[in-house]
Design a protein around this motif. Structure first.
Motif, PDB file in Angstrom:
ATOM      1  N   LEU A  63       0.787  -1.182   0.050  1.00 21.08           N
ATOM      2  CA  LEU A  63       0.012   0.047  -0.082  1.00 21.08           C
ATOM      3  C   LEU A  63       0.989   1.090   0.009  1.00 21.08           C
ATOM      4  CD1 LEU A  63      -3.013   1.029   0.452  1.00 21.08           C
ATOM      5  CD2 LEU A  63      -2.502   1.015   3.004  1.00 21.08           C
ATOM      6  N   VAL A  64       0.639   2.139  -0.930  1.00 16.60           N
ATOM      7  CA  VAL A  64       1.833   3.401  -1.082  1.00 16.60           C
ATOM      8  C   VAL A  64       0.856   4.554  -0.746  1.00 16.60           C
ATOM      9  CG1 VAL A  64       1.165   3.566  -3.629  1.00 16.60           C
ATOM     10  CG2 VAL A  64       3.459   4.557  -2.596  1.00 16.60           C
ATOM     11  N   THR A  65      -0.401   4.645  -1.235  1.00 16.70           N
ATOM     12  CA  THR A  65      -1.167   5.846  -0.849  1.00 16.70           C
ATOM     13  C   THR A  65      -2.647   5.560  -0.410  1.00 16.70           C
ATOM     14  OG1 THR A  65      -1.875   6.326  -2.975  1.00 16.70           O
ATOM     15  CG2 THR A  65       0.244   7.571  -2.182  1.00 16.70           C
ATOM     16  N   LEU A  77      -4.866  12.886   2.041  1.00 18.17           N
ATOM     17  CA  LEU A  77      -4.156  11.824   1.574  1.00 18.17           C
ATOM     18  C   LEU A  77      -3.015  11.264   2.505  1.00 18.17           C
ATOM     19  CD1 LEU A  77      -3.164  10.673  -1.182  1.00 18.17           C
ATOM     20  CD2 LEU A  77      -1.561  12.383  -1.411  1.00 18.17           C
ATOM     21  N   TYR A  78      -2.970  10.138   2.788  1.00 19.04           N
ATOM     22  CA  TYR A  78      -2.039   9.268   3.371  1.00 19.04           C
ATOM     23  C   TYR A  78      -0.876   8.723   2.672  1.00 19.04           C
ATOM     24  CZ  TYR A  78      -6.395   9.674   6.584  1.00 19.04           C
ATOM     25  OH  TYR A  78      -7.239  10.103   7.265  1.00 19.04           O
ATOM     26  N   ASN A  79       0.143   8.840   2.953  1.00 18.60           N
ATOM     27  CA  ASN A  79       1.312   8.238   2.321  1.00 18.60           C
ATOM     28  C   ASN A  79       1.910   7.185   3.317  1.00 18.60           C
ATOM     29  OD1 ASN A  79       1.517  10.097  -0.291  1.00 18.60           O
ATOM     30  ND2 ASN A  79       1.512  11.474   1.313  1.00 18.60           N
ATOM     31  N   PHE A  80       2.640   6.320   2.621  1.00 17.20           N
ATOM     32  CA  PHE A  80       3.241   5.020   3.192  1.00 17.20           C
ATOM     33  C   PHE A  80       4.773   4.992   2.839  1.00 17.20           C
ATOM     34  CE2 PHE A  80      -1.310   4.455   3.310  1.00 17.20           C
ATOM     35  CZ  PHE A  80      -1.725   4.097   4.631  1.00 17.20           C
ATOM     36  N   TYR A 123       8.481   2.518   3.862  1.00 17.12           N
ATOM     37  CA  TYR A 123       8.695   1.353   4.172  1.00 17.12           C
ATOM     38  C   TYR A 123      10.188   1.195   4.390  1.00 17.12           C
ATOM     39  CZ  TYR A 123       4.145  -0.213   2.752  1.00 17.12           C
ATOM     40  OH  TYR A 123       2.642  -0.217   2.590  1.00 17.12           O
ATOM     41  N   THR A 124      10.530   0.670   5.703  1.00 16.59           N
ATOM     42  CA  THR A 124      12.007   0.526   5.856  1.00 16.59           C
ATOM     43  C   THR A 124      11.903  -1.061   6.333  1.00 16.59           C
ATOM     44  OG1 THR A 124      12.010   1.095   8.188  1.00 16.59           O
ATOM     45  CG2 THR A 124      12.501   2.621   6.402  1.00 16.59           C
ATOM     46  N   ASP A 125      13.425  -1.585   6.708  1.00 17.78           N
ATOM     47  CA  ASP A 125      13.285  -2.786   7.153  1.00 17.78           C
ATOM     48  C   ASP A 125      12.543  -3.360   8.316  1.00 17.78           C
ATOM     49  OD1 ASP A 125      15.148  -3.468   5.063  1.00 17.78           O
ATOM     50  OD2 ASP A 125      16.855  -3.311   6.308  1.00 17.78           O
ATOM     51  N   ASP A 126      12.336  -2.522   9.327  1.00 15.91           N
ATOM     52  CA  ASP A 126      11.686  -2.878  10.462  1.00 15.91           C
ATOM     53  C   ASP A 126      10.788  -1.716  10.931  1.00 15.91           C
ATOM     54  OD1 ASP A 126      13.080  -0.498  11.153  1.00 15.91           O
ATOM     55  OD2 ASP A 126      14.173  -1.250  13.020  1.00 15.91           O
ATOM     56  N   SER A 127      10.191  -1.030   9.738  1.00 16.99           N
ATOM     57  CA  SER A 127       9.168   0.093  10.158  1.00 16.99           C
ATOM     58  C   SER A 127       8.229   0.473   8.793  1.00 16.99           C
ATOM     59  CB  SER A 127       9.572   1.275  10.705  1.00 16.99           C
ATOM     60  OG  SER A 127      10.293   1.269  11.993  1.00 16.99           O
ATOM     61  N   VAL A 128       7.107   0.784   9.330  1.00 21.11           N
ATOM     62  CA  VAL A 128       6.227   1.357   8.379  1.00 21.11           C
ATOM     63  C   VAL A 128       5.924   2.776   8.805  1.00 21.11           C
ATOM     64  CG1 VAL A 128       4.034   1.429   7.029  1.00 21.11           C
ATOM     65  CG2 VAL A 128       5.226  -0.885   7.745  1.00 21.11           C
ATOM     66  N   PHE A 129       5.919   3.785   7.831  1.00 20.88           N
ATOM     67  CA  PHE A 129       5.700   5.225   8.077  1.00 20.88           C
ATOM     68  C   PHE A 129       4.517   5.743   7.534  1.00 20.88           C
ATOM     69  CE2 PHE A 129      10.266   4.809   8.912  1.00 20.88           C
ATOM     70  CZ  PHE A 129      10.483   5.412  10.158  1.00 20.88           C
ATOM     71  N   LEU A 130       3.589   6.262   8.225  1.00 23.23           N
ATOM     72  CA  LEU A 130       2.392   6.813   7.674  1.00 23.23           C
ATOM     73  C   LEU A 130       2.402   8.365   7.861  1.00 23.23           C
ATOM     74  CD1 LEU A 130      -0.392   6.891   6.608  1.00 23.23           C
ATOM     75  CD2 LEU A 130      -1.358   6.103   8.749  1.00 23.23           C
ATOM     76  N   ASP A 131       2.112   9.122   6.739  1.00 20.57           N
ATOM     77  CA  ASP A 131       2.255  10.592   7.197  1.00 20.57           C
ATOM     78  C   ASP A 131       0.960  11.053   6.327  1.00 20.57           C
ATOM     79  OD1 ASP A 131       5.273  11.051   7.971  1.00 20.57           O
ATOM     80  OD2 ASP A 131       5.223   9.507   6.574  1.00 20.57           O
TER      81      ASP A 131
END
Length: 273
Positions: free
Chosen positions: A92-94, A104-107, A109-117
């Motif tokens: 899921l990207v947006t 608008l929600y933006n996603f 991804y890193t190795d150990d986290s998901v960021f939602l802004d």
């Protein structure tokens, strides 16, 4: 009954099967068909207040050609439409939320986290960081907010504890000091199949937090406590009874919620493709 975003948990289930070619001791060319696991996809949910016939909200779910959720719409008690976009690997990207205004929600991804802004209704910048453990389960969610003056503050820190069978048995709310528990939620379970399990992991937890969809089973009870002068006080509680289909997926559940000495009953009806 309102369903407001943002309790998050990722779960990735790996399905293994034997390679049939390893069992072939000759030159036979017959191909063995390996059955694929069936997806259980929700098509809609109806919510009734007090009595089963008093439908107050309808949730409709639409899927794209890849069987990913492309839209979720709430009508009735709330009127909200969510649209979703994915990358080529189905991340899921947006997400776009339309409820009068558009968010608008933006996603990322890193190795150990998901960021939602996203940008909140008052113009503040909101970021949620979802930490994952070695089994790709969310074990911590931190929410930070940046105001118009550029000052960032932490507004929430949730820590998840799991049972051996992938159910969350407790969620601790942690103070900004990073270690003091200021409240917690406890859950109990009885066997049932989670109807949200085949949805995109991030999506189901953003859109459906009130259903507690980040567990292997749906809960049979939930107790929410808050620390007051060093003592944990019960704020609210809920208990659920399920009607299950032959495949152990719920066709409905009855929820009794109690808060401030007042109880209310809610009915939820699950429909599948």
């Amino acid at each position: 009954m309102k369903y407001i975003p943002f309790l998050c948990f990722l779960s990735i289930f790996f399905i293994s099967c034997d390679d049939p070619s390893l069992d072939q001791q000759n030159n036979e060319t017959d191909e063995e068909v390996i059955p694929m696991p069936d997806l259980t996809r929700l098509s809609s949910i109806q919510i009734a207040q007090d009595v089963m016939t008093n439908i107050t909200e309808n949730i409709s779910i639409v899927y794209n050609e890849e069987q990913l959720v492309s839209q979720v719409s709430f009508t009735g008690a709330t009127n909200v439409v969510y649209d979703f976009d994915y990358t080529a690997n189905n991340r899921l990207v947006t997400a776009t939320k339309v409820a009068g205004s558009t968010i608008l929600y933006n996603f990322t991804y890193t190795d150990d986290s998901v960021f939602l802004d996203y940008t909140g209704s008052n113009g503040e910048l909101v970021q949620k960081q979802l930490y994952t453990d070695t089994q790709n389960r969310i074990n911590r969610v931190v929410t930070r907010m940046t105001n118009g003056s550029g000052i960032t503050s932490q507004t929430e820190d949730l820590r998840f504890q799991y049972t051996a069978n992938f159910n969350v048995d407790r969620i601790n709310r942690i103070d900004t000091n990073g270690f003091t528990i200021i409240g917690y939620s406890e859950f109990t379970y009885e066997f049932n199949n989670n109807p949200f399990r085949d949805m995109n992991d991030v999506l189901r937890l953003i859109i459906f937090p009130e259903f507690v969809p980040y567990t292997r089973y749906l809960p049979s009870s939930r107790m929410d406590y808050t620390a007051i002068s060093g003592v944990f006080v019960l704020d609210r509680s809920s208990s659920c009874s399920y009607t299950l289909q032959e495949d152990q997926f719920p066709s409905s559940r009855e929820i009794t919620k109690t808060e401030s000495g007042t109880s209310a009953t809610i009915f939820e009806f699950f429909n599948y493709l």
